[in-house]
Design a protein around this motif. Structure first.
Motif, PDB file in Angstrom:
ATOM      1  N   TYR A  74       1.801 -14.873  40.764  1.00  0.00           N
ATOM      2  CA  TYR A  74       3.275 -14.650  40.618  1.00  0.00           C
ATOM      3  C   TYR A  74       4.201 -15.609  41.511  1.00  0.00           C
ATOM      4  O   TYR A  74       5.154 -16.046  41.044  1.00  0.00           O
ATOM      5  N   ALA A  75       3.505 -15.970  42.608  1.00  0.00           N
ATOM      6  CA  ALA A  75       4.110 -16.862  43.373  1.00  0.00           C
ATOM      7  C   ALA A  75       4.074 -18.351  43.036  1.00  0.00           C
ATOM      8  O   ALA A  75       4.440 -19.372  43.489  1.00  0.00           O
ATOM      9  N   ASN A  76       3.097 -18.494  41.875  1.00  0.00           N
ATOM     10  CA  ASN A  76       3.070 -19.654  41.316  1.00  0.00           C
ATOM     11  C   ASN A  76       2.563 -21.073  42.127  1.00  0.00           C
ATOM     12  O   ASN A  76       3.390 -22.132  42.089  1.00  0.00           O
ATOM     13  N   PRO A  77       1.534 -21.010  42.802  1.00  0.00           N
ATOM     14  CA  PRO A  77       1.058 -21.936  44.061  1.00  0.00           C
ATOM     15  C   PRO A  77       0.593 -23.175  42.698  1.00  0.00           C
ATOM     16  O   PRO A  77       0.028 -23.123  42.060  1.00  0.00           O
ATOM     17  N   GLU A  78       0.437 -24.421  43.719  1.00  0.00           N
ATOM     18  CA  GLU A  78      -0.042 -25.572  42.894  1.00  0.00           C
ATOM     19  C   GLU A  78      -1.696 -25.443  43.574  1.00  0.00           C
ATOM     20  O   GLU A  78      -2.440 -25.881  42.855  1.00  0.00           O
ATOM     21  N   VAL A  79      -1.875 -24.983  44.591  1.00  0.00           N
ATOM     22  CA  VAL A  79      -3.099 -24.922  45.485  1.00  0.00           C
ATOM     23  C   VAL A  79      -3.226 -23.544  45.781  1.00  0.00           C
ATOM     24  O   VAL A  79      -2.403 -22.875  46.603  1.00  0.00           O
ATOM     25  N   LEU A  80      -4.399 -22.861  45.332  1.00  0.00           N
ATOM     26  CA  LEU A  80      -4.887 -21.539  45.646  1.00  0.00           C
ATOM     27  C   LEU A  80      -6.076 -21.402  46.468  1.00  0.00           C
ATOM     28  O   LEU A  80      -7.537 -22.154  45.743  1.00  0.00           O
ATOM     29  N   ILE A  81      -6.193 -20.987  47.820  1.00  0.00           N
ATOM     30  CA  ILE A  81      -7.448 -20.955  48.563  1.00  0.00           C
ATOM     31  C   ILE A  81      -7.650 -19.421  48.297  1.00  0.00           C
ATOM     32  O   ILE A  81      -7.451 -18.421  48.313  1.00  0.00           O
ATOM     33  N   LEU A  82      -9.268 -19.064  47.781  1.00  0.00           N
ATOM     34  CA  LEU A  82      -9.734 -18.004  47.524  1.00  0.00           C
ATOM     35  C   LEU A  82     -10.918 -17.580  48.785  1.00  0.00           C
ATOM     36  O   LEU A  82     -11.895 -18.505  48.425  1.00  0.00           O
ATOM     37  N   ASP A  83     -10.720 -16.825  49.567  1.00  0.00           N
ATOM     38  CA  ASP A  83     -11.761 -16.580  50.757  1.00  0.00           C
ATOM     39  C   ASP A  83     -12.613 -15.414  50.257  1.00  0.00           C
ATOM     40  O   ASP A  83     -12.123 -14.474  50.112  1.00  0.00           O
ATOM     41  N   GLU A  84     -13.846 -15.635  49.871  1.00  0.00           N
ATOM     42  CA  GLU A  84     -14.941 -14.673  49.527  1.00  0.00           C
ATOM     43  C   GLU A  84     -13.981 -13.817  48.377  1.00  0.00           C
ATOM     44  O   GLU A  84     -13.804 -12.556  48.605  1.00  0.00           O
ATOM     45  N   PRO A  85     -13.583 -14.283  47.300  1.00  0.00           N
ATOM     46  CA  PRO A  85     -12.752 -13.563  46.266  1.00  0.00           C
ATOM     47  C   PRO A  85     -13.727 -12.372  45.465  1.00  0.00           C
ATOM     48  O   PRO A  85     -13.111 -11.609  44.862  1.00  0.00           O
ATOM     49  N   THR A  86     -14.995 -12.475  45.497  1.00  0.00           N
ATOM     50  CA  THR A  86     -15.677 -11.476  44.796  1.00  0.00           C
ATOM     51  C   THR A  86     -16.558 -10.515  45.833  1.00  0.00           C
ATOM     52  O   THR A  86     -17.606  -9.841  45.355  1.00  0.00           O
ATOM     53  N   ARG A  87     -16.272 -10.638  47.140  1.00  0.00           N
ATOM     54  CA  ARG A  87     -17.078  -9.840  48.115  1.00  0.00           C
ATOM     55  C   ARG A  87     -16.994  -8.298  47.733  1.00  0.00           C
ATOM     56  O   ARG A  87     -15.575  -7.796  47.675  1.00  0.00           O
ATOM     57  N   GLY A  88     -17.780  -7.641  47.794  1.00  0.00           N
ATOM     58  CA  GLY A  88     -17.939  -6.069  47.650  1.00  0.00           C
ATOM     59  C   GLY A  88     -17.440  -5.747  46.254  1.00  0.00           C
ATOM     60  O   GLY A  88     -17.161  -4.418  46.047  1.00  0.00           O
ATOM     61  N   ILE A  89     -17.586  -6.451  45.298  1.00  0.00           N
ATOM     62  CA  ILE A  89     -17.347  -5.948  43.805  1.00  0.00           C
ATOM     63  C   ILE A  89     -18.303  -6.238  42.910  1.00  0.00           C
ATOM     64  O   ILE A  89     -19.306  -7.034  43.137  1.00  0.00           O
ATOM     65  N   ASP A  90     -18.599  -5.444  41.894  1.00  0.00           N
ATOM     66  CA  ASP A  90     -19.744  -5.624  40.932  1.00  0.00           C
ATOM     67  C   ASP A  90     -19.500  -6.681  40.117  1.00  0.00           C
ATOM     68  O   ASP A  90     -18.677  -7.524  39.844  1.00  0.00           O
ATOM     69  N   VAL A  91     -20.589  -6.792  39.330  1.00  0.00           N
ATOM     70  CA  VAL A  91     -20.921  -7.996  38.441  1.00  0.00           C
ATOM     71  C   VAL A  91     -19.789  -8.010  37.383  1.00  0.00           C
ATOM     72  O   VAL A  91     -19.635  -9.335  36.837  1.00  0.00           O
ATOM     73  N   GLY A  92     -19.411  -7.010  36.575  1.00  0.00           N
ATOM     74  CA  GLY A  92     -18.399  -6.981  35.708  1.00  0.00           C
ATOM     75  C   GLY A  92     -17.253  -7.393  36.401  1.00  0.00           C
ATOM     76  O   GLY A  92     -16.554  -8.153  35.480  1.00  0.00           O
ATOM     77  N   ALA A  93     -16.849  -7.197  37.312  1.00  0.00           N
ATOM     78  CA  ALA A  93     -15.400  -7.192  37.530  1.00  0.00           C
ATOM     79  C   ALA A  93     -15.620  -8.772  38.358  1.00  0.00           C
ATOM     80  O   ALA A  93     -14.453  -9.604  38.162  1.00  0.00           O
ATOM     81  N   LYS A  94     -16.767  -9.336  38.969  1.00  0.00           N
ATOM     82  CA  LYS A  94     -16.916 -10.645  39.275  1.00  0.00           C
ATOM     83  C   LYS A  94     -16.741 -11.597  38.173  1.00  0.00           C
ATOM     84  O   LYS A  94     -15.977 -12.550  38.362  1.00  0.00           O
ATOM     85  N   TYR A  95     -17.363 -11.286  36.796  1.00  0.00           N
ATOM     86  CA  TYR A  95     -16.941 -12.149  35.951  1.00  0.00           C
ATOM     87  C   TYR A  95     -15.507 -12.030  35.088  1.00  0.00           C
ATOM     88  O   TYR A  95     -14.934 -13.274  35.081  1.00  0.00           O
ATOM     89  N   GLU A  96     -14.793 -11.062  35.275  1.00  0.00           N
ATOM     90  CA  GLU A  96     -13.317 -11.090  35.298  1.00  0.00           C
ATOM     91  C   GLU A  96     -12.536 -11.870  36.125  1.00  0.00           C
ATOM     92  O   GLU A  96     -11.594 -12.805  35.808  1.00  0.00           O
ATOM     93  N   ILE A  97     -13.084 -12.206  37.500  1.00  0.00           N
ATOM     94  CA  ILE A  97     -12.407 -12.850  38.324  1.00  0.00           C
ATOM     95  C   ILE A  97     -12.668 -14.440  38.340  1.00  0.00           C
ATOM     96  O   ILE A  97     -11.707 -15.234  38.095  1.00  0.00           O
ATOM     97  N   TYR A  98     -14.122 -14.563  37.968  1.00  0.00           N
ATOM     98  CA  TYR A  98     -14.408 -15.962  37.491  1.00  0.00           C
ATOM     99  C   TYR A  98     -13.518 -16.440  36.277  1.00  0.00           C
ATOM    100  O   TYR A  98     -13.116 -17.827  36.120  1.00  0.00           O
TER     101      TYR A  98
END
Length: 510
Positions: free
Chosen positions: A422-446
């Protein structure tokens, strides 16, 4: 035949508007390591909180039998009195107390109401030896690493004469080395007759230590299987209700011009002025590109990201940041955001979210001008924006007014992503974006990451999971001891090649 130590029958637990558990049955055999798997929000932690008395008898339907007797636990103290000890994902240690004080907190070694410190320290030493730690019991918990803190929690459990040890995502924040040490310890406990229940998303760890696995999906126990039936593919299919033949969604990169350049970036430790953490880093990010940073724990990846985003880490920071070839000011978080940079922290619970506030406010907090008129927040505009991003990122909740702290880890991560989208950045830094979440949720994040890249965003992903970096990125940097020691197209990368870059760098440094 092996004795059944625990039986949970027809457990049903309901929260306002949500049935978290529906008629769940679970049996655990004495001396086994029993794994519980499921997607975030499936009900795994809720089931263990029912068992341990966090949710007391009377707040759920169903029965709990332990050692053949029906139990009515009304608090954690009741379950611990029976030898059932739970270690939550968020460690319950007091940082500014010593290891010994933490081990016996609430279970003080006292005589006539006075703590016997000699007995406390001696008892702590014995328990620490049992979990493989040689630390001085007088050491403050804040001065030891997360891996050792996890072992202190287990020592604390042993002090309570544990018979059934429950571990909720015990390796989620640990390095590979610390994770292996913890799993080895569970196997040693098994030899001693201690029964363990482990909740984990790391299927390779489950396959290594578990005797049986119970899969929970949407609040229901789907299946329990023995070790010889366990395969990652089968567990994934049971968890998500479908086969994930490809764990990483396909993407055709459309990479354009350079958006971000970081030149000669150097950072010193925030407390130790002479200790350089980041050493002359140079990186570039291009439009529509997903770039990864690989490296071992302690390589400086998070320190680099935080220092870049508003100088949130470190001191004596030098170097330049250029956006579209022009130098920009990222000296504060506000200025970094104004210049189109966003950072989703690895610690979403502490730094990424306001857990006691609802989803709506968490989504809009980084772009309040977007929901304001003349400096006053327009509630309907904010509601529309929150609902829009809730739908876009598939946040599973009763509404945008649900308290963020009550969401599963995967859905909390989607709230973090929604905030920065929603902040609409041009550059997004994702630090461990899928840590502690399951494979189904990981797929959605990807999938979300792919969509952002398709929109022309430049994305930098920091991850400790090398297969993840190899599966979702276009290009990789390798970090070691605060330096960039390798760069390669992901199409030419492998885990072996990444490790070779690290080992060679260590060889040159020694």
């Amino acid at each position: 035949m092996t004795k059944t130590i625990l039986e949970m029958r027809s457990i049903t637990k309901t929260f306002p508007g949500v049935k978290a558990l529906s008629d769940v049955n679970l049996d655990v055999r004495e001396g086994e390591i029993h794994a519980i798997c499921g997607e975030n929000g499936a009900g795994k932690s809720t089931l263990m909180k029912v068992l341990s008395g966090v949710y007391p008898h009377g707040s759920y339907d169903g029965q709990i039998f332990y050692n053949g007797e029906e139990q009515h636990f009304r608090s954690i103290r009741d379950s611990e009195h029976k030898g059932i000890v739970i270690i939550h994902q968020e460690l319950a240690l007091v940082p500014m107390l010593s290891i010994a004080e933490n081990i016996f907190l609430g279970n003080e070694q006292a005589k006539s109401g006075v703590i016997d410190w000699d007995e406390t320290r001696d008892g702590a030493r014995k328990l620490l030896r049992m979990v493989g730690l040689s630390e001085d019991p007088n050491t403050l918990v804040t001065n030891i690493g997360v891996g050792k803190q996890q072992l202190v929690e287990i020592a604390k459990a042993l002090s309570k004469q544990v018979q059934l040890l429950i571990l909720d995502e015990p390796t989620a924040s640990l390095s590979e080395k610390d994770s292996q040490a913890l799993l080895d310890l569970l196997l040693e406990f098994k030899k001693q007759g201690i029964t363990s229940i482990i909740i984990s998303h790391k299927l390779n760890e489950i396959a290594r230590v578990a005797d049986r696995v119970t899969v929970i999906r949407d609040g229901r126990a789907i299946e329990t299987m023995d070790t010889d039936q366990i395969t990652e593919d089968r567990i994934i299919t049971l968890m998500v209700g479908r086969s994930l033949d490809d764990r990483y969604p396909s993407r055709v990169p459309q990479i354009g011009e350079t958006i971000l350049e970081v030149k000669n970036w150097s950072v010193f430790h925030p407390m130790h002025r002479d200790r350089q953490m980041i050493k002359n880093i140079n990186i570039t990010l291009r439009k529509g590109e997903v770039v990864g940073i690989a490296g071992l724990m302690g390589s400086g990846r998070t320190e680099f990201a935080m220092s870049l985003f508003g100088k949130s880490y470190g001191q004596k920071i030098t170097g330049e940041v250029l956006m579209h070839g022009k130098k920009i000011d990222t000296s504060t978080v506000g200025r970094a955001i104004e210049n189109g940079i966003a950072y989703a922290t690895e610690d979403r619970k502490t730094y990424g979210l306001n857990l006691i506030d609802h989803i709506k406010h968490n989504i809009t907090i980084a772009n309040l001008p977007g929901v304001s008129r003349m400096g006053v927040i327009d509630d309907l505009t904010e509601l529309d924006a929150a609902n829009d991003y809730r739908k876009r990122t598939n946040i599973r909740s009763s509404s945008v007014y649900q308290t963020t702290g009550n969401l599963s880890g995967g859905n909390q991560q989607k709230v973090v992503l929604s905030k920065w989208l929603y902040a609409n950045p041009e550059v997004l830094i994702l630090d461990e974006p899928t840590r502690g979440i399951d494979v189904g949720a990981k797929y959605e994040i990807y999938t979300i990451i792919n969509e952002l890249a398709a929109q022309g965003k430049a994305i930098l992903v920091i991850s400790s999971e090398m297969p993840e970096l190899l599966g979702i990125t276009d290009r990789l940097y390798v970090m070691n001891e605060g330096r960039i020691v390798g760069e390669m197209p992901t199409s030419e990368a492998s885990q072996e090649k990444i490790m070779r870059s690290i080992v060679r760098a260590e060889g040159k440094a020694s």
